[in-house]
Design a protein around this motif. Structure first.
Motif, mmCIF file in Angstrom:
data_model
loop_
_atom_site.group_PDB
_atom_site.id
_atom_site.type_symbol
_atom_site.label_atom_id
_atom_site.label_comp_id
_atom_site.label_asym_id
_atom_site.label_seq_id
_atom_site.Cartn_x
_atom_site.Cartn_y
_atom_site.Cartn_z
ATOM 1 N N THR A 78 0.830 -1.210 0.000
ATOM 2 C CA THR A 78 0.000 0.000 0.000
ATOM 3 C C THR A 78 0.862 1.255 0.000
ATOM 4 O O THR A 78 0.645 2.171 -0.792
ATOM 5 C CB THR A 78 -0.923 -0.012 1.235
ATOM 6 N N ILE A 81 2.717 1.738 -3.368
ATOM 7 C CA ILE A 81 1.874 2.227 -4.455
ATOM 8 C C ILE A 81 1.551 3.700 -4.253
ATOM 9 O O ILE A 81 1.551 4.486 -5.206
ATOM 10 C CB ILE A 81 0.596 1.371 -4.576
ATOM 11 N N ILE A 82 1.322 4.093 -3.000
ATOM 12 C CA ILE A 82 1.055 5.513 -2.730
ATOM 13 C C ILE A 82 2.241 6.358 -3.204
ATOM 14 O O ILE A 82 2.077 7.357 -3.912
ATOM 15 C CB ILE A 82 0.784 5.742 -1.224
ATOM 16 N N GLN A 85 2.442 6.538 -6.979
ATOM 17 C CA GLN A 85 1.415 7.422 -7.555
ATOM 18 C C GLN A 85 1.808 8.890 -7.414
ATOM 19 O O GLN A 85 1.648 9.675 -8.339
ATOM 20 C CB GLN A 85 0.070 7.184 -6.863
ATOM 21 N N LYS A 88 4.442 9.631 -9.957
ATOM 22 C CA LYS A 88 3.928 9.721 -11.322
ATOM 23 C C LYS A 88 3.163 11.015 -11.547
ATOM 24 O O LYS A 88 3.159 11.577 -12.633
ATOM 25 C CB LYS A 88 3.013 8.530 -11.617
ATOM 26 N N ALA A 89 2.489 11.493 -10.495
ATOM 27 C CA ALA A 89 1.690 12.693 -10.646
ATOM 28 C C ALA A 89 2.543 13.947 -10.573
ATOM 29 O O ALA A 89 2.312 14.909 -11.293
ATOM 30 C CB ALA A 89 0.600 12.731 -9.567
ATOM 31 N N ARG A 90 3.558 13.932 -9.701
ATOM 32 C CA ARG A 90 4.294 15.172 -9.446
ATOM 33 C C ARG A 90 5.678 15.208 -10.094
ATOM 34 O O ARG A 90 6.152 16.267 -10.479
ATOM 35 C CB ARG A 90 4.440 15.373 -7.930
ATOM 36 N N TYR A 92 7.124 13.293 -12.888
ATOM 37 C CA TYR A 92 6.937 12.300 -13.941
ATOM 38 C C TYR A 92 8.271 11.829 -14.532
ATOM 39 O O TYR A 92 8.462 10.643 -14.779
ATOM 40 C CB TYR A 92 6.042 12.892 -15.021
ATOM 41 N N LYS A 96 9.754 8.037 -14.552
ATOM 42 C CA LYS A 96 10.077 7.292 -15.777
ATOM 43 C C LYS A 96 11.464 6.699 -15.712
ATOM 44 O O LYS A 96 11.710 5.581 -16.155
ATOM 45 C CB LYS A 96 9.975 8.226 -16.989
#
Lengths: 201, 212
Positions: A78, A81-82, A85, A88-90, A92, A96
């Protein structure tokens, strides 16, 4: 009960999870080509280990013994993954570059090891300290190896050229063997300065 | 009580629910940002492939909205400026060493010369095959002839150091990645040929239509 400073000191050097317990090597080898990636990976591990240690400790009196390891993995996953995320949102670009390695923190032995060896039996506050100390020790090794590899392997630090262009970068250090060499040197220095009980024969 | 079967089941269910719920919340907050990042990256790469400059003070999105038109077919992007077609990009994929390589290949309006390429997705070895995504590798394609007058493919990524004048030098140690790029080039040549044929039938006078 060891406090924060004692924990950090122990796991920073004397009982460092990477150089002394030889844990978490997969990611330590993979993400240390650049200092920036190593730093993000270290922060990820600090976040995940503190979070999972805290929650594992909070539910330790409710958790049935039979399924405790599954519960630990669930909580670790958990938090991983947080973090993934958020990245990926802030951030990027960094997400990558790190590719699958953030997700693979779920299988990092340090995180699971601390949950099973410490947090499942101890109160929340010491568990947080323990998580931080271990993850910090891991991060220290990552940063050291990454500095060694990025500076000598590509002549740069934090993606900025710092060595004169006349310096011929040592390509081996950027490739996988470079991580083995860097880590091997660190383990050797660690054992030479502070011999551990396991190290003797 | 803690070790009883009913508690084990109830506990698993509650904990799973809590974890799943918190992940759902995080994901729904992060997803729009993530999608926007991906879309911006895709647009930036399209602009690069088509050779569209981004003037200072303008965002990628603005420039993209102004200059890029999607073609009638899916996966075709056209760059129009002052009412004239400047370049056409094709979205194609090929099989690399570790995974699928997806790239935009932009051609000049003659549909025979390459303007540029931009690798959009790849999982090649960092430091070796992954170099196909670098500007240095992209520049090797600029101005190369993709197809000859008869429409046959002539451009390909050769083994490193062995490229003929019409070919592109590959990356040493990444021959299979180069083969993936070659697959992309072949598919683009095929589509360019179809597009030229369609243009010829449409009565376009500006393109020599080599119908065999």
């Amino acid at each position: 009960m060891p406090g924060l400073s004692a924990n950090v000191k122990t796991f920073f050097w004397k009982n460092n999870p990477v150089t002394c317990q030889i844990l978490g090597l997969c990611s330590a080898l993979a993400v240390t080509t650049q200092v920036r990636n190593a730093l993000v990976m270290s922060l990820a591990l600090i976040f995940v280990t503190m979070g999972s240690n805290l929650t594992v400790s909070l539910v330790r009196n409710l958790t049935p013994g039979r399924i405790r390891m599954i519960v630990e993995v669930l909580l670790i996953a958990t938090f991983v993954i947080i973090f993934d995320q958020i990245l990926k949102a802030r951030f990027y670009d960094i997400s990558k570059e790190l590719g699958p390695y953030v997700g693979l923190i779920i299988t990092n032995c340090i995180v699971m090891g601390r949950a099973e060896a410490f947090a499942i039996q101890n109160r929340p506050i010491p568990s947080i300290f323990d998580g931080f100390g271990n993850a910090f020790g891991y991060g220290f090794v990552l940063m050291a190896v990454a500095t060694f590899r990025e500076v000598l392997g590509s002549g740069r630090f934090w993606k900025v050229q710092i060595l004169p262009t006349a310096y011929e970068p040592c390509l081996t250090l950027v490739l996988a063997p470079g991580a083995f060499i860097g880590l091997g040197l660190l383990v050797w220095i660690g054992k030479a300065i502070a011999p551990t009980s396991e190290g003797g024969n | 009580m803690r070790e009883s079967e009913s508690w084990t089941i109830a506990y698993s269910a509650i904990l799973s629910f809590v974890c799943a719920a918190s992940l759902t919340v995080v994901s729904s907050v992060a997803k729009p940002h993530f999608e926007a990042n991906k879309e911006r990256e895709r647009k930036g790469l399209t602009l690069r492939a088509l050779g569209i400059p981004i003037p200072a003070g303008k965002t990628i999105e603005e420039v993209y909205a102004e200059s890029v038109k999607t073609g009638k077919e899916e996966g075709i992007f056209e760059y129009w400026k002052d009412g004239r077609l400047q370049s056409v990009a094709f979205d194609e994929d090929g099989q690399g060493l570790w995974g699928v390589i997806v790239a935009y290949v932009a051609l000049e309006p003659d549909l025979a010369h390459v303007r540029s390429i931009a690798v959009y997705r790849q999982e090649e070895t960092p430091g070796l095959g992954a170099e196909i995504a670098t500007d240095e590798f992209r520049r090797r394609f600029a101005g190369k002839r993709l197809v000859d007058d008869a429409g046959a493919l002539i451009l390909r990524v050769a083994k490193a150091g062995s490229a003929a004048p019409d070919e592109v030098d590959g990356i040493s140690g990444a021959t299979l990645t180069g083969e993936g790029v070659n697959q992309i080039l072949a598919k683009v040549a095929e589509r360019a040929r179809a597009l030229r044929r369609a243009r010829g039938e449409g009565g376009g006078a500006d393109s020599p239509s080599p119908r065999g």
